[in-house]
Design a protein around this motif. Structure first.
Motif, PDB file in Angstrom:
ATOM      1  N   UNK A   1      24.810  39.150  43.649  1.00 57.82           N
ATOM      2  CA  UNK A   1      26.306  38.633  43.900  1.00 57.82           C
ATOM      3  C   UNK A   1      27.190  39.832  44.326  1.00 57.82           C
ATOM      4  N   UNK A   3      30.811  41.643  45.170  1.00 54.08           N
ATOM      5  CA  UNK A   3      32.247  41.832  44.630  1.00 54.08           C
ATOM      6  C   UNK A   3      32.947  42.837  45.450  1.00 54.08           C
ATOM      7  N   UNK A  81      26.613  40.089  37.872  1.00 55.79           N
ATOM      8  CA  UNK A  81      27.438  38.876  37.219  1.00 55.79           C
ATOM      9  C   UNK A  81      29.076  39.555  37.224  1.00 55.79           C
ATOM     10  N   UNK A  82      29.812  39.077  36.645  1.00 53.32           N
ATOM     11  CA  UNK A  82      31.268  39.501  36.714  1.00 53.32           C
ATOM     12  C   UNK A  82      31.230  40.653  35.661  1.00 53.32           C
ATOM     13  N   UNK A  86      32.986  43.893  36.450  1.00 54.24           N
ATOM     14  CA  UNK A  86      34.134  44.546  35.615  1.00 54.24           C
ATOM     15  C   UNK A  86      33.779  45.921  35.076  1.00 54.24           C
ATOM     16  N   UNK A 104      35.261  37.671  43.819  1.00 51.56           N
ATOM     17  CA  UNK A 104      33.906  37.448  44.101  1.00 51.56           C
ATOM     18  C   UNK A 104      33.772  37.331  45.822  1.00 51.56           C
TER      19      UNK A 104
ATOM     20  N   UNK B 117      35.695  34.189  27.405  1.00 51.92           N
ATOM     21  CA  UNK B 117      35.804  35.561  28.341  1.00 51.92           C
ATOM     22  C   UNK B 117      37.321  35.785  28.841  1.00 51.92           C
ATOM     23  N   UNK B 119      38.362  37.472  31.246  1.00 55.54           N
ATOM     24  CA  UNK B 119      38.521  37.279  32.634  1.00 55.54           C
ATOM     25  C   UNK B 119      39.426  35.908  32.755  1.00 55.54           C
ATOM     26  N   UNK B 162      36.274  29.153  37.660  1.00 56.82           N
ATOM     27  CA  UNK B 162      35.978  30.408  37.649  1.00 56.82           C
ATOM     28  C   UNK B 162      34.768  31.105  37.235  1.00 56.82           C
ATOM     29  N   UNK B 166      33.012  33.099  39.932  1.00 56.31           N
ATOM     30  CA  UNK B 166      32.816  34.615  39.857  1.00 56.31           C
ATOM     31  C   UNK B 166      31.782  34.948  39.091  1.00 56.31           C
ATOM     32  N   UNK B 167      31.082  34.076  38.673  1.00 58.86           N
ATOM     33  CA  UNK B 167      29.759  34.344  37.961  1.00 58.86           C
ATOM     34  C   UNK B 167      29.778  35.084  36.714  1.00 58.86           C
ATOM     35  N   UNK B 168      30.547  34.339  35.899  1.00 59.90           N
ATOM     36  CA  UNK B 168      30.723  34.870  34.434  1.00 59.90           C
ATOM     37  C   UNK B 168      29.419  34.501  33.627  1.00 59.90           C
ATOM     38  N   UNK B 169      28.828  35.495  33.252  1.00 57.19           N
ATOM     39  CA  UNK B 169      27.394  35.298  32.522  1.00 57.19           C
ATOM     40  C   UNK B 169      27.598  34.661  31.314  1.00 57.19           C
ATOM     41  N   UNK B 171      25.963  34.741  28.435  1.00 53.05           N
ATOM     42  CA  UNK B 171      25.187  35.699  27.586  1.00 53.05           C
ATOM     43  C   UNK B 171      26.080  36.271  26.348  1.00 53.05           C
ATOM     44  N   UNK B 177      30.001  46.283  23.868  1.00 56.27           N
ATOM     45  CA  UNK B 177      31.075  45.355  24.293  1.00 56.27           C
ATOM     46  C   UNK B 177      31.570  44.641  23.116  1.00 56.27           C
ATOM     47  N   UNK B 181      34.963  41.866  22.717  1.00 60.04           N
ATOM     48  CA  UNK B 181      34.813  40.422  23.122  1.00 60.04           C
ATOM     49  C   UNK B 181      34.860  39.682  21.934  1.00 60.04           C
TER      50      UNK B 181
END
Lengths: 110, 414
Positions: A1, A3, A81-82, A86, A104, B117, B119, B162, B166-169, B171, B177, B181
């Motif tokens: 992907x 960005x 991925x995002x 980031x 994206x 998340x 974001x 989103x 935006x492909x927030x994974x 996982x 992290x 998180x």
């Protein structure tokens, strides 16, 4: 992907981030394989906004919107991925002086 | 139990876990939700005729997965047939964990981490967590937060868009992290709890359902992720919760901590909260929630307001100010100092803090100042500050409380 990381800086901070830092980062992200393209932009005074309305081209001096922070440059990067995007955006040196918008890339629906 | 009741029970107790696993298997939140409902519908139809499968859980997961693949084949617009077959093949490839034990606890963690998340906007994180992790309906969330159903629905739809675009994974964050998180997950849970414990607006002092949901969620999180900061938050919420009954009188009026009937505090919750906070502090969990829980535990330990160990409370606030240097924590510390050293010392600190714009708009800062002025006998000053506080709060019980205090002052000075 893919960005697009848009670098925004206020006028006060336009020259705060040394070019040498940006150059060093660009080499680093290039070597990591995540870089697709990156450019720094001239200040907003050099911008021209182009619109076409009813077939007529109209030009406006300056950027599209006069906001406190202006677009100063961009990185087009590849990330899984995002979270990874980031991570790299947070390493862009001007992130310390302004802000980075991560967008994206949309594939054209053709 | 008849078959229908068994299916309903499975839905109530296990649908969120099934859903979390399906998101991983199908790679899409909406698709997982729709396919899961397909599977439950099919169970309602088939099980009464063919009997309940040996492993109902695994049956539901694998049925939903195949339904999901069917949906992709039917509905998804894909550019080429090859790509479609490839997607379907990738999804239908049975991984060993699916056939053995369909539910991986990690899936539930993945679900909560994606909903919280950073974001996503804070409002969206809360709504999405309540919807997807707790399984509340959009209407229930709207009622709980006194928002309209379309507003909440739109918030959830946008958040899911989103995540996809935006492909927030899906996982669990890496070790490096994880602290940041996890902080965002705990913040969402605490927001939900607080909205239930002291709603920002409305007629009730507390809305127990939301607080219960937050506590349930934290217990569950603690099982999946047994770290000190999670037990610190659970301790804090249990200790607050233990005072719910005493926080309002029969007429629904707010009763401040020092005037509460301590006999109405829930001993069971207090004991569990105190145990958890000790455990959390002992295992090095000196995070913001554990510290606030420790302060709350000192109150729980005191037989009366005057019997409270204010020195120790100020000590914990000193630590908390270092970790969370916000004006609101400073304000709470100032109130504790006033209890330890007298109202005059507290007033000096609060007047300093009220120079900050953030606190000028915070009703409790003015209420705290008013209270100290009242105790010093500075009635005129107290009235001015109570009025400021009153102008700044929308919560009806708090408004009545402030109005009462003002009425008392007015009648005593006349």
């Amino acid at each position: 992907m893919n960005y697009l990381c848009l670098v925004y800086l206020s006028k006060d901070n336009w020259s705060s981030c040394p070019d040498s830092d940006c150059f060093a980062f660009a080499q680093k992200i290039q070597e990591s394989g995540h870089m697709i393209a990156a450019q720094a932009l001239q200040p907003i005074e050099s911008a021209t906004t182009v619109r076409v309305r009813n077939g007529q081209v109209s030009l406006t001096d300056g950027p599209f919107a006069e906001t406190k922070e202006q677009l100063a440059g961009f990185y087009l990067i590849e990330a899984v991925d995002l979270n990874e995007a980031i991570y790299w955006a947070s390493k862009i040196p001007p992130a310390k002086y302004g802000s980075i918008e991560v967008r994206p890339i949309r594939q054209l629906n053709v | 139990m008849n078959v229908q009741e068994i299916v309903e029970k499975l839905y109530r107790e296990d649908s969120r876990r099934i859903f979390a696993t399906l998101i991983r298997l199908l790679g899409d939140i909406d698709l997982a939700e729709e396919s899961m409902h397909d599977a439950f519908k099919l169970a309602m139809k088939q099980w009464p005729l063919e009997g309940i499968p040996d492993k109902p859980f695994a049956w539901l997961v694998s049925t939903a997965r195949f339904r999901g693949i069917d949906r992709i084949r039917r509905e998804r617009r894909v550019t080429s047939l090859d790509q479609l077959e490839e997607t379907a093949a990738a999804i239908s490839d049975p991984s060993p964990e699916v056939s053995m034990d369909p539910v991986v606890p990690d899936d539930q963690l993945r679900l909560i981490f994606i909903c919280c998340h950073p974001a996503l906007s804070s409002d969206a994180q809360v709504a999405l967590t309540m919807r997807e992790v707790c399984g509340l309906t959009t209407e229930e969330i709207a009622n709980a937060f006194l928002a309209s159903t379309p507003t909440i629905a739109q918030r959830i739809v946008r958040a899911k868009a989103k995540i996809r675009d935006a492909k927030i994974p899906y996982q669990i964050p890496s070790q490096s992290e994880l602290p940041a998180r996890l902080a965002s997950v705990l913040r969402v849970i605490y927001l939900v709890f607080n909205e239930g414990y002291s709603p920002s607006s409305g007629a009730l002092v507390t809305r127990g359902d939301l607080s219960q949901e937050a506590i349930r969620l934290t217990r569950w999180l603690l099982q999946l992720l047994p770290v000190p900061e999670v037990s610190g938050l659970l301790a804090l919420m249990l200790l607050h919760e233990s005072r719910r009954e005493a926080r309002s009188d029969d007429a629904g009026n707010l009763v401040p901590l020092d005037e509460q009937d301590r006999g109405r505090w829930n001993v069971e919750l207090m004991t569990e909260g105190t145990f958890l906070v000790r455990q959390s502090l002992a295992s090095g969990g000196v995070g913001p929630y554990a510290l606030q829980a420790a302060i709350s535990a000192i109150h729980a330990d005191a037989k009366s307001a005057s019997d409270t160990d204010w020195n120790q409370i100020v000590g914990f606030y000193d630590l908390l100010v270092q970790l969370v240097p916000t004006p609101i924590v400073e304000l709470n510390r100032a109130v504790a100092v006033a209890m330890r050293d007298g109202p005059l010392s507290g007033l000096a600190l609060i007047d300093n803090l009220l120079e900050l714009e953030e606190l000028q708009r915070y009703h409790l800062a003015h209420a705290a100042r008013a209270d100290l002025c009242r105790r010093l006998g500075h009635n005129d000053e107290a009235l001015v500050s109570y009025q400021h506080a009153l102008d700044l709060t929308q919560q009806e019980p708090e408004r009545r409380f402030l109005q009462n205090r003002m009425d008392q002052l007015l009648s005593s000075s006349s």
